[in-house]
Design an enzyme around this catalytic site. Sequence first.
Site, short mmCIF file in Angstrom:
data_model
loop_
_atom_site.label_atom_id
_atom_site.label_comp_id
_atom_site.label_asym_id
_atom_site.label_seq_id
_atom_site.Cartn_x
_atom_site.Cartn_y
_atom_site.Cartn_z
CG ASN A 159 -1.81 1.12 1.38
OD1 ASN A 159 -1.41 2.25 1.14
ND2 ASN A 159 -3.04 0.86 1.76
CG HIS A 162 1.15 5.94 4.99
ND1 HIS A 162 0.33 6.92 5.47
CD2 HIS A 162 0.64 4.77 5.43
CE1 HIS A 162 -0.64 6.37 6.19
NE2 HIS A 162 -0.48 5.06 6.17
CG HIS A 195 -8.38 4.17 1.16
ND1 HIS A 195 -8.59 3.99 2.51
CD2 HIS A 195 -9.59 4.53 0.65
CE1 HIS A 195 -9.86 4.25 2.80
NE2 HIS A 195 -10.49 4.59 1.69
NE ARG A 197 -8.41 7.42 4.41
CZ ARG A 197 -9.29 7.15 5.37
NH1 ARG A 197 -10.39 7.88 5.50
NH2 ARG A 197 -9.07 6.17 6.21
NE ARG A 201 -7.72 11.27 5.60
CZ ARG A 201 -8.19 10.72 6.71
NH1 ARG A 201 -7.41 9.94 7.44
NH2 ARG A 201 -9.42 10.92 7.10
CB THR A 253 -9.34 1.69 7.36
OG1 THR A 253 -8.97 2.34 6.15
CG2 THR A 253 -10.69 1.04 7.21
CD GLU A 303 -7.01 -6.01 3.30
OE1 GLU A 303 -7.28 -5.61 2.15
OE2 GLU A 303 -6.29 -5.37 4.09
N1 PXP Z 1 -5.72 -2.96 4.34
C1 PXP Z 1 -6.63 -1.98 4.44
C2 PXP Z 1 -8.05 -2.30 4.09
C3 PXP Z 1 -6.28 -0.68 4.85
O1 PXP Z 1 -7.20 0.29 4.94
C4 PXP Z 1 -4.92 -0.42 5.13
C5 PXP Z 1 -4.52 0.97 5.51
O2 PXP Z 1 -4.65 1.85 4.47
C6 PXP Z 1 -4.01 -1.48 5.00
C7 PXP Z 1 -4.42 -2.73 4.63
C8 PXP Z 1 -2.55 -1.28 5.27
O3 PXP Z 1 -2.37 -1.00 6.62
P1 PXP Z 1 -0.96 -0.51 7.10
O4 PXP Z 1 -0.68 0.79 6.42
O5 PXP Z 1 -1.13 -0.38 8.58
O6 PXP Z 1 0.03 -1.58 6.72
#
Ligand code: PXP
Length: 389
Positions: A159, A162, A195, A197, A201, A253, A303
């Site tokens: 993901n 960030h 994501h 949003r 953001r 989330t 998930e």
């Molecule tokens: N899965 C989902 C559905 C999420 O919303 C997130 C956070 O955006 C993640 C996985 C990944 O989480 P993390 O950033 O804590 O690894």
Amino acid sequence: MGVLIAQDLEPYSPTLSVAAIRREAEILLRLCGVAERELSLLFTSDGRIAELNRTWRNKPGPTNVLAFPMADEDSQECEAMLGDVIISLDTAAREAAVDNITLHQRVTFLLIHGLVHLLGYDHERSDQELARMEAEEQRLLAALQREKRRGKMVRLAVNVDHMATLRQARGGVEPDPVQAAGICELAGAVGIVVHLREDRRHIQDRDVILLRQTVKTKLNLEMAASAEIIAIALKLLPDMVTLVPEKRQELTTEGGLNVAGQKKKLASVVAKMSKAGIPVSMFVDPDPRQILAAREIGATFVEIHTGRYCDAKTTADREHEFDLIAQAATTAFEAGLRVCAGHGLNYLNTGAVANLGTIEELSIGHAIMARAILVGLDQAVREMLALLG
Ligand code: PXP
């Protein structure tokens, strides 16, 4: 003795791997304790199966699968043969489209159904027989998936939200989550997750458009079931979507989606995505009720939310939360869902989840991006992959 496979279709179905089906059929014969017998499998058309249905069962029209056992014959040669399973690929393809699954997945199920008939089960005899047969089909499906997963590595989807969070901190153009996605793929990630949003953001519309053009592995769009984002997803056509709950005030989330409480609304999202050929995952707490609701309304994946396990402060709490994840993953797996997990996973707590055997993919963001700042993104992804191996 093995599996004989024939197709009387012209041209042969290009989307079905006969080699993969043969491997599954051989595993199934072993799981049923009849590996020494011979199974004959024929893939055919609606027209041909309708003829067989009329001739042998006196029923009009095509059907999905027919099974003809050999058991009544008494010669030794016939005893070695289990019988014939005949599958209409026309009907199987239609059913796969309705269920939003691949042709292969539907054929696997029809193969199991036919095989169970050959072994003497018959759902037409009584409701009790129907329940017994369905239970045996579910058992075989789960056992088959387990055998196929044996020794397979859990996949990593990264993901990159960030990266965008850091960019948005200055409102500029760096770092670019699109570049980051490429580096993650080169390091071995098999999927990129973002994501989009509603408040934008971190990930922006420009990011998802460019990612759709550049991601070579699999683009998983996390999204709320809101009209605006649904319209974007249907235009973008990601490789899959993950439905998540979304609250404006939250930092990230916070909990799983309440699927059981909004089945009608979510089923309509699944239907729209299915029509566009997009498989749907649902981000759910490790709660069997939510998992079974996701299956009921046609999700392909769930998930499982690992957040409470990752945030647990005591060993006892961590173990309790881990058990819930393990049970939920088993429930989903045995229900025929494809199982992913994620949220809060890091370099210390991921190994145990990856070892469960029922989870095929982990979605990890924050921990990898945080480590990337110190050691570089390529290395951060490779170190996480080493933990999954
Ligand atoms: N899965 C989902 C559905 C999420 O919303 C997130 C956070 O955006 C993640 C996985 C990944 O989480 P993390 O950033 O804590 O690894």
